[in-house]
Design a protein around this motif. Structure first.
Motif, PDB file in Angstrom:
ATOM      1  N   ALA A  58       3.363  -2.963   6.221  1.00 48.53           N
ATOM      2  CA  ALA A  58       2.317  -3.575   5.012  1.00 48.53           C
ATOM      3  C   ALA A  58       0.791  -3.513   5.726  1.00 48.53           C
ATOM      4  O   ALA A  58       0.004  -2.959   5.043  1.00 48.53           O
ATOM      5  CB  ALA A  58       2.874  -5.010   4.721  1.00 48.53           C
ATOM      6  N   GLN A  59       0.998  -3.934   7.084  1.00 44.01           N
ATOM      7  CA  GLN A  59      -0.445  -4.093   7.706  1.00 44.01           C
ATOM      8  C   GLN A  59      -0.804  -2.800   8.380  1.00 44.01           C
ATOM      9  O   GLN A  59      -1.855  -2.663   9.232  1.00 44.01           O
ATOM     10  CB  GLN A  59      -0.363  -5.172   8.650  1.00 44.01           C
ATOM     11  CG  GLN A  59      -0.336  -6.588   7.956  1.00 44.01           C
ATOM     12  CD  GLN A  59      -1.333  -6.982   7.063  1.00 44.01           C
ATOM     13  OE1 GLN A  59      -2.433  -6.446   7.202  1.00 44.01           O
ATOM     14  NE2 GLN A  59      -1.002  -7.441   5.832  1.00 44.01           N
ATOM     15  N   ALA A  60      -0.090  -1.809   8.113  1.00 45.95           N
ATOM     16  CA  ALA A  60      -0.337  -0.476   8.953  1.00 45.95           C
ATOM     17  C   ALA A  60      -0.355  -0.608  10.376  1.00 45.95           C
ATOM     18  O   ALA A  60      -1.095   0.222  11.040  1.00 45.95           O
ATOM     19  CB  ALA A  60      -1.488   0.187   8.375  1.00 45.95           C
TER      20      ALA A  60
ATOM     21  N   LEU B 233       8.673  -3.612   2.947  1.00 48.54           N
ATOM     22  CA  LEU B 233       8.346  -4.936   2.857  1.00 48.54           C
ATOM     23  C   LEU B 233       7.917  -5.900   4.086  1.00 48.54           C
ATOM     24  O   LEU B 233       7.248  -6.774   4.337  1.00 48.54           O
ATOM     25  CB  LEU B 233       9.424  -5.952   2.136  1.00 48.54           C
ATOM     26  CG  LEU B 233       9.666  -5.625   0.738  1.00 48.54           C
ATOM     27  CD1 LEU B 233      10.914  -6.152   0.362  1.00 48.54           C
ATOM     28  CD2 LEU B 233       8.532  -5.822  -0.184  1.00 48.54           C
ATOM     29  N   ASP B 234       7.991  -4.824   5.308  1.00 48.55           N
ATOM     30  CA  ASP B 234       7.963  -5.428   6.545  1.00 48.55           C
ATOM     31  C   ASP B 234       6.593  -5.731   6.825  1.00 48.55           C
ATOM     32  O   ASP B 234       5.639  -4.932   6.360  1.00 48.55           O
ATOM     33  CB  ASP B 234       8.425  -4.394   7.757  1.00 48.55           C
ATOM     34  CG  ASP B 234       8.165  -5.098   9.175  1.00 48.55           C
ATOM     35  OD1 ASP B 234       8.905  -6.018   9.602  1.00 48.55           O
ATOM     36  OD2 ASP B 234       7.258  -4.329   9.777  1.00 48.55           O
TER      37      ASP B 234
ATOM     38  N   ASN C  45      -3.199   4.780  -6.135  1.00 55.73           N
ATOM     39  CA  ASN C  45      -4.528   5.029  -5.821  1.00 55.73           C
ATOM     40  C   ASN C  45      -5.230   4.555  -4.383  1.00 55.73           C
ATOM     41  O   ASN C  45      -6.080   5.032  -3.928  1.00 55.73           O
ATOM     42  CB  ASN C  45      -5.454   4.042  -6.926  1.00 55.73           C
ATOM     43  CG  ASN C  45      -5.251   4.474  -8.464  1.00 55.73           C
ATOM     44  OD1 ASN C  45      -5.041   5.556  -8.576  1.00 55.73           O
ATOM     45  ND2 ASN C  45      -5.234   3.493  -9.198  1.00 55.73           N
ATOM     46  N   ASP C  46      -4.166   3.816  -3.837  1.00 56.26           N
ATOM     47  CA  ASP C  46      -4.405   3.592  -2.370  1.00 56.26           C
ATOM     48  C   ASP C  46      -2.950   3.067  -1.858  1.00 56.26           C
ATOM     49  O   ASP C  46      -2.091   3.303  -2.497  1.00 56.26           O
ATOM     50  CB  ASP C  46      -5.244   2.312  -2.217  1.00 56.26           C
ATOM     51  CG  ASP C  46      -5.020   1.028  -3.155  1.00 56.26           C
ATOM     52  OD1 ASP C  46      -3.611   0.709  -3.266  1.00 56.26           O
ATOM     53  OD2 ASP C  46      -5.766   0.274  -3.390  1.00 56.26           O
ATOM     54  N   ARG C  47      -3.073   2.655  -0.561  1.00 56.44           N
ATOM     55  CA  ARG C  47      -1.721   2.654   0.364  1.00 56.44           C
ATOM     56  C   ARG C  47      -0.848   1.496  -0.253  1.00 56.44           C
ATOM     57  O   ARG C  47       0.207   1.567  -0.441  1.00 56.44           O
ATOM     58  CB  ARG C  47      -2.150   2.329   1.713  1.00 56.44           C
ATOM     59  CG  ARG C  47      -0.993   2.199   2.768  1.00 56.44           C
ATOM     60  CD  ARG C  47      -1.091   2.360   4.077  1.00 56.44           C
ATOM     61  NE  ARG C  47      -0.174   2.307   4.944  1.00 56.44           N
ATOM     62  CZ  ARG C  47       0.922   1.408   5.209  1.00 56.44           C
ATOM     63  NH1 ARG C  47       0.364   0.382   4.909  1.00 56.44           N
ATOM     64  NH2 ARG C  47       1.959   1.830   6.036  1.00 56.44           N
ATOM     65  N   GLU C  48      -1.539   0.534  -0.603  1.00 57.51           N
ATOM     66  CA  GLU C  48      -0.946  -0.701  -1.196  1.00 57.51           C
ATOM     67  C   GLU C  48      -0.256  -0.606  -2.522  1.00 57.51           C
ATOM     68  O   GLU C  48       0.913  -0.906  -2.580  1.00 57.51           O
ATOM     69  CB  GLU C  48      -1.940  -1.924  -1.235  1.00 57.51           C
ATOM     70  CG  GLU C  48      -1.376  -3.359  -1.665  1.00 57.51           C
ATOM     71  CD  GLU C  48      -0.128  -3.549  -0.684  1.00 57.51           C
ATOM     72  OE1 GLU C  48       0.907  -4.405  -1.288  1.00 57.51           O
ATOM     73  OE2 GLU C  48      -0.331  -3.376   0.205  1.00 57.51           O
TER      74      GLU C  48
END
Length: 672
Positions: A437-439, A432-433, A399-402
Motif C-alpha cells: 500500500a505504501q509502495a 492490503l499489505d 485515477n491514482d494508485r490508491e
C-alpha cells in the motif's frame, strides 16, 4: 493488411489476439494440442488445426506443424503470442522462408537479444550499465563457480535463453552453488532447449522496472512508459503496475530513451520490452530485452488508451506507428494481478483439476473500462500439468494508485473459483499489505512480508459456519427462514422448510473445518430459528437467492448481526466466499465414514501433482535425514524437489528417471 492470421499459441493471449483480429476484420486460425481440443482459444477463432500431443514439445513448440497449419489454411501471418516460439529466431526465419509474416521483430533482432549473455555484451558496448557478473561462453561448472566465488554471494544464476523465472536460482553460498547450477541447467534445457547460463551479483532490495517499446519498419521507435513488476514469487511476476510508483519524469525519460536506444541498436520492429533492475538510489541496470509482447501489457494499454495487439498487427502489415513520442501520455494508474491455479501456502505449488465454477466480476474487454479480465479458461475446463497454470489476468484502473488498489481489492473479492487451489485470497492480502500500500516495493517483498501474507489458518467463525448450514438448507429448497406470506398455502406435508406437526424441529450438522470437526445445530420453533454451537444459542434469520444450480447468494442475520456471502455447494463440500476469503467446509457423515482407514501408510512419499521424474538422489538402503533431497519432479515447466520428511532408511524407490507419475502416486518408501 493481410486477411488471415494464425495464432501460434494458447490460453489468454490467443483469445486476446483473436478478439483484436476479429475487430480488424481478419480471419483467424487456432492451433491446439490433444489437451486443448475444447479450449477457449479454439472456439474464439474461425477455424482450428490440431498439431500434436499435450506436451509443448509435441505441439506448440513444433514449428513444422504450425507452418503446415498455416499453409493448409492459407494464413498469411503468424502471431506467436508470448512463450513457446515467440522468441525463437529459427521459427521467425522459417516463417520468412515460407513467405509468411511473423508478427514480431526480424530474426536478427531476436538473435541479438535472445541470448542474455550476448545482449549484455551488446549493451555494454553501447554504454548501458550492467549488473556485475559473468556473461561469457565458458560453461564449465568449476569455472562458473569460481566466477561466483569471486563476485561474492548471494549470486543469481539465470538461463541465458530463458524468461519467466525458468532456469533461475538465487545462491546464498559457495557450498550450494553446484546443486543450484545443475538444477538451472536441467530446467533451462527442458524449457528452452538450451542449458547455457549466466551469473550475476544478486542485488539487495532491487526493483524490477521495464519499458514498453514499439518500432515500425520506417525506422520510428517510441517508448510507452514503464511498468513496475517488482512483486514476484519464484522469480515470476505476480503483480504488475503502471506507472511505476515514485518514478520521476527525469528518470522515466532516461530509462525510456535507453530502451529506445537498445531497440534501435538491433533494428527492432514491433513490440518489445527492455527490462531493468533498479536500486533504491535510482541507479538502473540493463537485464534483458524480451522480443515479444509481455503478459503484463494490459496495464500499459490501460494508462495509454492504445491497443498494443492492434499496433502489432498493423506494424507487421507495414504500417507506421500511429503516434509520435510527444503524443503519448499517461492517464491514471493500472494494476494487474495474475490469477494462478496454485497453493501459496505450499510454496505456490501448482494445482491440477477441473474448474467446476469460475465467476468473475463485471468487466469489459481489453480497454475503456476500470475492470478488465483477460482469460483463457472457463468453468468446466481442466488445469493440466502440461502448461503454465495461469487462469486469468485481472486488470483494474483508477485515477491514482490508491483508487486502483481499492478496485483491485474489491474485484478480487468478487471472484468465485471452485475445483482447484488458487492464489486469489493471497493476492487480496498482498493488495492490503502495508508495504504494498505504501509502495515500498522490491523483488523480495513477498519473502519480507511473509508473516502477514501467510497468516496461520484460522477456524471458521460462527457466522461462516451458519452461512454454510443455511446454504445446505437452501439447497434443499428452503431459501428463507420465514415463509413468504404472499405465496399460496401449500400442503404442509409437502413443505421443505423444516415444518413439523409438533412445531419444533432440530437438525444437527457435523462440518469438517480443516482438520477440526465442528458440531453445530439449527432449531426451528414455529417460525423462529435458533443456531446452537458449543452450548450457546442465538437467533437466526436468512434469505437466499439461487444464482446457478448449487450456488447461493446469502444474507444472514445471526444474533442481530448481518453477514453476506456466496456459497457454492459441490457434493459434500461447501465453499463459503465472504469478505475476500474462501472457507471450504465439508459435511461429515459419521456413519458413512465410520469404516474409513485413518491410519494409512505413514512411511510413503507421494507425488504432489502429475509430472515427470527427472532425477533421483537416493536408492534402496540409503540413510537419509529430514530435509534431504530425494528426487526432482518436473511439472508445469518448473522443477519441484521432494524432501525427506524425517530421518530414516530408503526401503524402495518405485519409479525411474523419465517416468511419468500421477497425482498421489507413491514415489519412495522410507522406514525407520
Amino acid at each position: 493488411m493481410f486477411n488471415t492470421l494464425l495464432i501460434a499459441n494458447r490460453g489468454e493471449i490467443a483469445c486476446r489476439v483473436a478478439a483484436t483480429a476479429r475487430r480488424l476484420g481478419l480471419r483467424t486460425v487456432a492451433v491446439y494440442s490433444d489437451a486443448d481440443a475444447n479450449a477457449r482459444h479454439v472456439a474464439a477463432c474461425d477455424t482450428a488445426v490440431h498439431i500434436g500431443g499435450p506436451e509443448p514439445r509435441a505441439s506448440y513448440l513444433r514449428a513444422d506443424a504450425i507452418l503446415e497449419a498455416a499453409r493448409k489454411t492459407g494464413a498469411q501471418a503468424v502471431h506467436p503470442g508470448y512463450g513457446f516460439l515467440s522468441e525463437n529466431e529459427a521459427f521467425a526465419q522459417a516463417c520468412a522462408d515460407a513467405g509468411i509474416i511473423f508478427v514480431g521483430p526480424p530474426n536478427s533482432a531476436i538473435a541479438a537479444m535472445g541470448s542474455k549473455s550476448a545482449a549484455k555484451t551488446l549493451m555494454e558496448k553501447a554504454g548501458v550499465p550492467l549488473v556485475p557478473g559473468y556473461h561469457g561462453d565458458n560453461q564449465d561448472p568449476q569455472f562458473l563457480q569460481s566466477q561466483a566465488d569471486a563476485m561474492g554471494y548471494p549470486v543469481l544464476i539465470k538461463a541465458s535463453a530463458g524468461g519467466g523465472g525458468k532456469g533461475m536460482r538465487i545462491v546464498e553460498s559457495s557450498a550450494a552453488f553446484a546443486e543450484a547450477l545443475a538444477s538451472c541447467k536441467r530446467e533451462a534445457a527442458s524449457s528452452f532447449g538450451d542449458d547455457k547460463v549466466l551469473i550475476e551479483r544478486y542485488l539487495q532490495k532491487p526493483r524490477h522496472i521495464e519499458i514498453q517499446v514499439f518500432a515500425d519498419t520506417q525506422g520510428n521507435c517510441v517508448y510507452l512508459f514503464e511498468r513496475d513488476c517488482s512483486v514476484q514469487r519464484r522469480h515470476q511476476k505476480v503483480i504488475e503496475e503502471a506507472p511505476a510508483p515514485g518514478m520521476t519524469e527525469e528518470r522515466r525519460r532516461a530509462m525510456g530513451e535507453a530502451a529506445v536506444a537498445a531497440a534501435k541498436a538491433v533494428n527492432y520492429v514491433g513490440a518489445g520490452t527492455v527490462e531493468f533492475i533498479a536500486e533504491p538510489d535510482g541507479r538502473f541496470y540493463f537485464m534483458e530485452m524480451n522480443t515479444r509482447l509481455q503478459v503484463e501489457h494490459p496495464v500499459t494499454e490501460m494508462i495509454t488508451g492504445h491497443d498494443l495487439v492492434e499496433w502489432q498487427l498493423r506494424i507487421a502489415a507495414g504500417e507506421p506507428l500511429p503516434v509520435t513520442q510527444e503524443a503519448l501520455s499517461i492517464t491514471g494508474h493500472a494494476i494487474e494481478a495474475r490469477i494462478y491455479a496454485e497453493n501459496p501456502d505450499k510454496g505456490f505449488l501448482p494445482s491440477i483439476g477441473t474448474l467446476s465454477t469460475l465467476d468473475f466480476p463485471t468487466h469489459v474487454a481489453f480497454k475503456n473500462g476500470d475492470v478488465r479480465i483477460d482469460g483463457g479458461v472457463q468453468a468446466g475446463d481442466t488445469i493440466t500439468p502440461f502448461y503454465d497454470p495461469m487462469i486469468a489476468k485481472l486488470i483494474v484502473r483508477g485515477n491514482d494508485r490508491e483508487q486502483a488498489r481499492a478496485r483491485m481489492v474489491q474485484a478480487l473479492g468478487e471472484i468465485h473459483s471452485v475445483g482447484v487451489q488458487t492464489n486469489i485470497a493471497f493476492l487480496r492480502r498482498l493488495m492490503l499489505d502495508e508495504s504494498f500500500a505504501q509502495a515500498d516495493l522490491d523483488t523480495g517483498l513477498i519473502e519480507r512480508q511473509h508473516d502477514s501474507l501467510f497468516p496461520p489458518a484460522q477456524p471458521a467463525s460462527d457466522s461462516t459456519l451458519a452461512l454454510a448450514i443455511v446454504a445446505v438448507l437452501a439447497h434443499r429448497g428452503q431459501l428463507h427462514s420465514v415463509r413468504r406470506q404472499n405465496k399460496a398455502p401449500v400442503d404442509p406435508w409437502a413443505r421443505s422448510d423444516g415444518w413439523r406437526v409438533a412445531g419444533c424441529y432440530t437438525q444437527a450438522f457435523e462440518l469438517l473445518d480443516q482438520d477440526e470437526l465442528r458440531q453445530v445445530s439449527v432449531q426451528r420453533d414455529a417460525e423462529q430459528w435458533t443456531y446452537r454451537h458449543k452450548g450457546e444459542a442465538v437467533s437466526l434469520e436468512w434469505d437466499a437467492q439461487a444464482v446457478t444450480p448449487g450456488q447461493y447468494r446469502l444474507r444472514l442475520r445471526l444474533d442481530g448481526s448481518d453477514a453476506f456471502a456466496t456459497v457454492i455447494v459441490r457434493g459434500e463440500n461447501l465453499h463459503v466466499f465472504r469478505e475476500g476469503a474462501v472457507y471450504v467446509l465439508k459435511q461429515h457423515d459419521a456413519v458413512e465414514h465410520a469404516q474409513d482407514d485413518a491410519g494409512g501408510f505413514g512411511g510413503g512419499l507421494t507425488a504432489p501433482m502429475p509430472g515427470k521424474i527427472i532425477s533421483i538422489a537416493v536408492k534402496a538402503g540409503d540413510t537419509v535425514k529430514s530435509g534431504d533431497a530425494l528426487l526432482v519432479m518436473e511439472a508445469m515447466k518448473m522443477e519441484h524437489t521432494i524432501l525427506a520428511p524425517a530421518d530414516g532408511t530408503v526401503q524402495e524407490v518405485f519409479f525411474a528417471v523419465g517416468d511419468q507419475v500421477t497425482d498421489g502416486a507413491e514415489l519412495i518408501a522410507i522406514g525407520e
